[in-house]
Design a protein around this motif. Structure first.
Motif, PDB file in Angstrom:
ATOM      1  N   SER A 287       0.816  -1.217   0.000  1.00  0.00           N
ATOM      2  CA  SER A 287       0.000   0.000   0.000  1.00  0.00           C
ATOM      3  C   SER A 287       0.849   1.267   0.000  1.00  0.00           C
ATOM      4  O   SER A 287       0.436   2.292  -0.545  1.00  0.00           O
ATOM      5  N   ARG A 288       2.011   1.186   0.600  1.00  0.00           N
ATOM      6  CA  ARG A 288       2.869   2.368   0.745  1.00  0.00           C
ATOM      7  C   ARG A 288       3.288   2.946  -0.605  1.00  0.00           C
ATOM      8  O   ARG A 288       3.398   4.172  -0.768  1.00  0.00           O
ATOM      9  N   TYR A 289       3.539   2.079  -1.591  1.00  0.00           N
ATOM     10  CA  TYR A 289       4.059   2.561  -2.879  1.00  0.00           C
ATOM     11  C   TYR A 289       3.089   2.303  -4.029  1.00  0.00           C
ATOM     12  O   TYR A 289       3.487   2.332  -5.201  1.00  0.00           O
ATOM     13  N   LYS A 290       1.838   2.064  -3.703  1.00  0.00           N
ATOM     14  CA  LYS A 290       0.855   1.768  -4.741  1.00  0.00           C
ATOM     15  C   LYS A 290       0.681   2.926  -5.719  1.00  0.00           C
ATOM     16  O   LYS A 290       0.597   2.733  -6.933  1.00  0.00           O
ATOM     17  N   ARG A 291       0.624   4.145  -5.197  1.00  0.00           N
ATOM     18  CA  ARG A 291       0.426   5.310  -6.075  1.00  0.00           C
ATOM     19  C   ARG A 291       1.584   5.468  -7.042  1.00  0.00           C
ATOM     20  O   ARG A 291       1.387   5.685  -8.235  1.00  0.00           O
ATOM     21  N   GLN A 292       2.830   5.339  -6.534  1.00  0.00           N
ATOM     22  CA  GLN A 292       3.996   5.467  -7.418  1.00  0.00           C
ATOM     23  C   GLN A 292       4.045   4.353  -8.452  1.00  0.00           C
ATOM     24  O   GLN A 292       4.425   4.578  -9.609  1.00  0.00           O
ATOM     25  N   GLU A 293       3.639   3.155  -8.054  1.00  0.00           N
ATOM     26  CA  GLU A 293       3.631   2.035  -9.004  1.00  0.00           C
ATOM     27  C   GLU A 293       2.601   2.259 -10.107  1.00  0.00           C
ATOM     28  O   GLU A 293       2.863   1.958 -11.278  1.00  0.00           O
ATOM     29  N   ASN A 294       1.455   2.793  -9.746  1.00  0.00           N
ATOM     30  CA  ASN A 294       0.414   3.042 -10.754  1.00  0.00           C
ATOM     31  C   ASN A 294       0.832   4.137 -11.727  1.00  0.00           C
ATOM     32  O   ASN A 294       0.450   4.104 -12.909  1.00  0.00           O
ATOM     33  N   LYS A 295       1.603   5.110 -11.251  1.00  0.00           N
ATOM     34  CA  LYS A 295       1.986   6.253 -12.093  1.00  0.00           C
ATOM     35  C   LYS A 295       3.195   5.982 -12.977  1.00  0.00           C
ATOM     36  O   LYS A 295       3.328   6.559 -14.051  1.00  0.00           O
ATOM     37  N   THR A 296       4.097   5.101 -12.547  1.00  0.00           N
ATOM     38  CA  THR A 296       5.357   4.941 -13.252  1.00  0.00           C
ATOM     39  C   THR A 296       5.189   4.300 -14.629  1.00  0.00           C
ATOM     40  O   THR A 296       4.305   3.455 -14.837  1.00  0.00           O
ATOM     41  N   ASN A 297       6.040   4.721 -15.543  1.00  0.00           N
ATOM     42  CA  ASN A 297       6.107   4.110 -16.870  1.00  0.00           C
ATOM     43  C   ASN A 297       7.214   3.061 -16.954  1.00  0.00           C
ATOM     44  O   ASN A 297       7.424   2.472 -18.014  1.00  0.00           O
ATOM     45  N   LEU A 298       7.908   2.841 -15.832  1.00  0.00           N
ATOM     46  CA  LEU A 298       9.009   1.884 -15.826  1.00  0.00           C
ATOM     47  C   LEU A 298       8.514   0.442 -15.705  1.00  0.00           C
ATOM     48  O   LEU A 298       9.273  -0.495 -15.946  1.00  0.00           O
ATOM     49  N   ILE A 299       7.266   0.277 -15.301  1.00  0.00           N
ATOM     50  CA  ILE A 299       6.671  -1.052 -15.178  1.00  0.00           C
ATOM     51  C   ILE A 299       5.519  -1.150 -16.167  1.00  0.00           C
ATOM     52  O   ILE A 299       4.659  -0.265 -16.227  1.00  0.00           O
ATOM     53  N   SER A 300       5.488  -2.219 -16.948  1.00  0.00           N
ATOM     54  CA  SER A 300       4.469  -2.359 -17.985  1.00  0.00           C
ATOM     55  C   SER A 300       3.086  -2.579 -17.361  1.00  0.00           C
ATOM     56  O   SER A 300       2.970  -3.119 -16.246  1.00  0.00           O
ATOM     57  N   PRO A 301       2.026  -2.191 -18.071  1.00  0.00           N
ATOM     58  CA  PRO A 301       0.666  -2.424 -17.561  1.00  0.00           C
ATOM     59  C   PRO A 301       0.390  -3.909 -17.314  1.00  0.00           C
ATOM     60  O   PRO A 301      -0.344  -4.254 -16.378  1.00  0.00           O
ATOM     61  N   GLU A 302       0.985  -4.768 -18.140  1.00  0.00           N
ATOM     62  CA  GLU A 302       0.764  -6.205 -17.968  1.00  0.00           C
ATOM     63  C   GLU A 302       1.325  -6.696 -16.635  1.00  0.00           C
ATOM     64  O   GLU A 302       0.709  -7.524 -15.956  1.00  0.00           O
ATOM     65  N   ILE A 303       2.483  -6.188 -16.255  1.00  0.00           N
ATOM     66  CA  ILE A 303       3.089  -6.565 -14.975  1.00  0.00           C
ATOM     67  C   ILE A 303       2.275  -5.998 -13.822  1.00  0.00           C
ATOM     68  O   ILE A 303       2.033  -6.677 -12.808  1.00  0.00           O
TER      69      ILE A 303
END
Length: 414
Positions: A287-303
């Motif tokens: 939960s702590r980094y959920k917002r950053q994970e959703n915003k980043t382009n470094l991780i593909s949508p599939e992942i």
């Protein structure tokens, strides 16, 4: 070397050239001395005396600037493999200039990296090799080493490489003749950080493999200075790649977090060292980094779509990425031999062949006692069956083909 030089744009605290740091400080000191000296000039001095003093000071400054520029040009001419310190931005004194070391005629073995994702059996492997061979190991991390009583500093393996790696033991065990096993965790392994901090390029990961910590006294001698430093890869000729079951590896990472933070605030009460404590820790981490994970382009949508089904999903992402990078870096470095892959579980299932393969790889003899392996450290019951399956699906999606070849043995479903 076919491996590119370390990426100097990596987000370290401060990245400075040793020569530019010391020379710039000297120039600044000299300029301040001139300004102070000028305030002491008596107005009654004649103009010729003033001019003479100014000319002398200008000449001195010119010489200092010339020396600085020459030194910098020499460093550039020497190439990017010259060791450079990476000095932490911390409020303490530092000697800056590394003191001369004396290896007392010790052997000068080549470096064999022990490349390991944290908590994958690193400490046991280092202890085993040292005990069986009765020789010391080396490490990038000075806080793990004996300190020289004369200098108050960690002792580098090589006299001409003051920024590492460092000897674990300086008096109780001799240095091996051919190869010395040297601990490095490389990069992409931070726990409490957003994706921008743990997602690595091959170059930044490689730079972290060469990065460690130097321990030295402050100028006052009353405190210890811990500086981040980096050494050259020109003596790294072999590598051992350690691999552990990802489920057990991630839970072991939680155990380390607990041991490191149990006395801080309410960590032990919020995340006790138990199955439920681990699961609560995962919930907090996810939960702590959920917002950053959703915003980043470094991780593909599939992942990202796979994250929701996996407790501690960022830990499994880091695990797969780390092994991807370790394989790619060692391939590009052009080592003298193919890295030796050691599966942690083989210490339990086939101890003797595993130990013999390590000693043969390092050209070490069995002369000491064998450190017993404590089996049974498995934590699959910390997860539900569907979570175990989802974790392996996530790892497979992130892993390269070569990484998946190494870790697919831990897959529990068809």
């Amino acid at each position: 070397r076919t491996m590119p030089s370390p990426d100097r744009s990596v987000d370290y605290d401060v990245l400075k050239s040793f020569s530019s740091t010391s020379d710039d400080d000297e120039s600044l000191s000299l300029i301040n001395d001139e300004a102070y000296a000028r305030t002491l000039f008596d107005d009654t001095y004649d103009s010729k005396t003033r001019i003479s003093r100014k000319i002398c000071l200008s000449l001195v400054l010119a010489v200092v600037v010339l020396i600085t520029l020459t030194h910098r040009q020499e460093n550039k001419a020497n190439g990017s493999t010259a060791p450079r310190p990476i000095v932490d931005n911390r409020p303490y004194e530092t000697t800056q200039v590394p003191l001369a070391s004396d290896n007392h005629g010790r052997a000068q073995p080549a470096i064999a990296w022990l490349m390991s994702y944290p908590n994958s059996g690193t400490s046991y492997t280092m202890r085993l090799v040292q005990m069986v061979s009765n020789t010391t190991a080396a490490t990038n991390y000075g806080e793990e080493c004996d300190i020289d009583a004369r200098t108050g500093r960690t002792v580098p393996l090589y006299d001409d490489s003051p920024f590492g790696p460092y000897l674990r033991h300086i008096d109780t065990k001799p240095v091996p003749e051919a190869f010395i096993i040297t601990k490095t965790h490389c990069g992409g392994r931070c726990v409490h950080c957003p994706p921008e901090k743990y997602i690595e390029s091959v170059e930044s990961f490689y730079a972290r493999c060469l990065t460690g910590t130097l321990i030295e006294p402050t100028l006052s001698g009353k405190e210890v200075n811990k500086s981040r430093v980096q050494y050259s890869d020109d003596r790294v000729t072999k590598a051992i790649h350690l691999v552990r079951d990802p489920i057990n590896n991630v839970v072991a990472r939680f155990h380390l977090e607990y041991n490191n933070h149990k006395d801080l605030n309410n960590f032990s009460s919020s995340f006790p060292n138990s199955k439920q404590g681990f699961r609560d820790w995962c919930i907090d981490l996810d939960s702590r980094y959920k917002r950053q994970e959703n915003k980043t382009n470094l991780i593909s949508p599939e992942i990202k779509t796979l994250f929701s089904s996996v407790p501690c999903h960022s830990e499994f992402y880091r695990y797969a990425q780390w092994h991807n990078m370790a394989i790619e870096v060692t391939e590009k470095m052009g080592l003298e031999s193919t890295p030796l892959v050691v599966h942690y579980e083989n210490y339990e299932s086939s101890f003797e062949p595993t130990l013999k393969s390590i000693l043969r790889f390092l050209k070490l003899d069995t002369v000491g006692k064998i450190s017993p392996f404590i089996a049974g450290k498995t934590y699959h019951d910390y997860f539900q069956k569907d979570e175990l399956d989802a974790a392996m699906v996530l790892i497979k999606a992130v892993a390269s083909q070569k990484t998946w070849t190494l870790v697919r043995r831990y897959q529990k479903f068809p």
